[in-house]
Motif scaffolding. Structure first.
Motif, mmCIF file in Angstrom:
data_model
loop_
_atom_site.group_PDB
_atom_site.id
_atom_site.type_symbol
_atom_site.label_atom_id
_atom_site.label_comp_id
_atom_site.label_asym_id
_atom_site.label_seq_id
_atom_site.Cartn_x
_atom_site.Cartn_y
_atom_site.Cartn_z
ATOM 1 N N THR A 110 -7.865 -3.930 3.600
ATOM 2 C CA THR A 110 -6.563 -3.387 4.000
ATOM 3 C C THR A 110 -5.493 -4.461 3.838
ATOM 4 O O THR A 110 -5.751 -5.626 4.141
ATOM 5 N N ARG A 179 -4.841 8.817 8.034
ATOM 6 C CA ARG A 179 -3.802 8.519 7.038
ATOM 7 C C ARG A 179 -3.065 9.803 6.630
ATOM 8 O O ARG A 179 -1.830 9.825 6.542
ATOM 9 N N GLU A 183 0.899 10.613 7.158
ATOM 10 C CA GLU A 183 1.781 10.957 6.027
ATOM 11 C C GLU A 183 2.455 12.305 6.261
ATOM 12 O O GLU A 183 3.610 12.490 5.902
#
Length: 186
Positions: A110, A179, A183
């Motif tokens: 990451t 995630r 988003e």
């Protein structure tokens, strides 16, 4: 999938244990865990990304010493379940210390700008909880199975596979779900 390499000594131990004496399976786990640690340190990996490897080295050093010193020990029967119990203690311990074992591994995959993000940290706490729960259930079920049906090889193998496959699948899917939610909310 870097985390899968972390479990190589445990997997090799399980495979060797089905064919050979526990002394040799313990020694196999010890040699592989030591080699992985040496390689990881040469690659520059930090200790927080090597919790499972460090735990493996400690476990297999202890197991190998006990196995060679007391080859007829009753622990011999339970070594497969003891590996899960040890991993459960490692995972729960990392959570108690507020250093989930998955966090260091996740940082290797990451970007550094996300490392202090509370969501990133929370995802790793949840993932480590799933691993800890899986190791705990697998260890306790393995001890019970070995105690009451020690020759139920298919059940033991199924238990081991599920105890590993479920958290692996969760580890792959859960960050993607988080995630996607983030988003969508943005």
């Amino acid at each position: 999938m870097n985390y899968l390499k972390s479990f190589l000594p445990w997997i090799a131990f399980a495979v060797v244990a089905t064919q050979f004496d526990w002394r040799w399976s313990g020694l196999t786990g010890l040699v592989i865990s030591a080699a992985l640690l040496v390689l990881a340190r040469r690659e520059g990996r930090k200790a927080d990304a090597l919790i499972i490897e460090l735990s493996a080295l400690a476990f297999f050093a202890l197991l190998t010493a006990v196995a060679f010193a007391f080859p007829a020990s009753p622990l011999k029967t339970y070594t497969g379940a003891l590996t899960d119990a040890w991993l459960a203690l490692t995972a729960w311990g990392s959570l108690a210390l507020r250093r989930p074992f998955t966090l260091g591994i996740a940082r290797t995959m990451t970007p550094p700008e996300l490392w202090d993000n509370p969501i990133f940290k929370r995802v790793n706490v949840v993932i480590t909880l799933v691993w800890a729960a899986s190791f705990t259930v697998t260890g306790l079920a393995g001890i019970a199975l070995l105690n009451f049906a020690p020759h139920a090889t298919a059940a033991l193998i199924t238990l081991k596979v599920l105890g590993f496959a479920v958290p692996v699948a969760f580890t792959i899917r859960y960050p993607r779900i988080v995630r996607a939610r983030a988003e969508k909310a943005a």
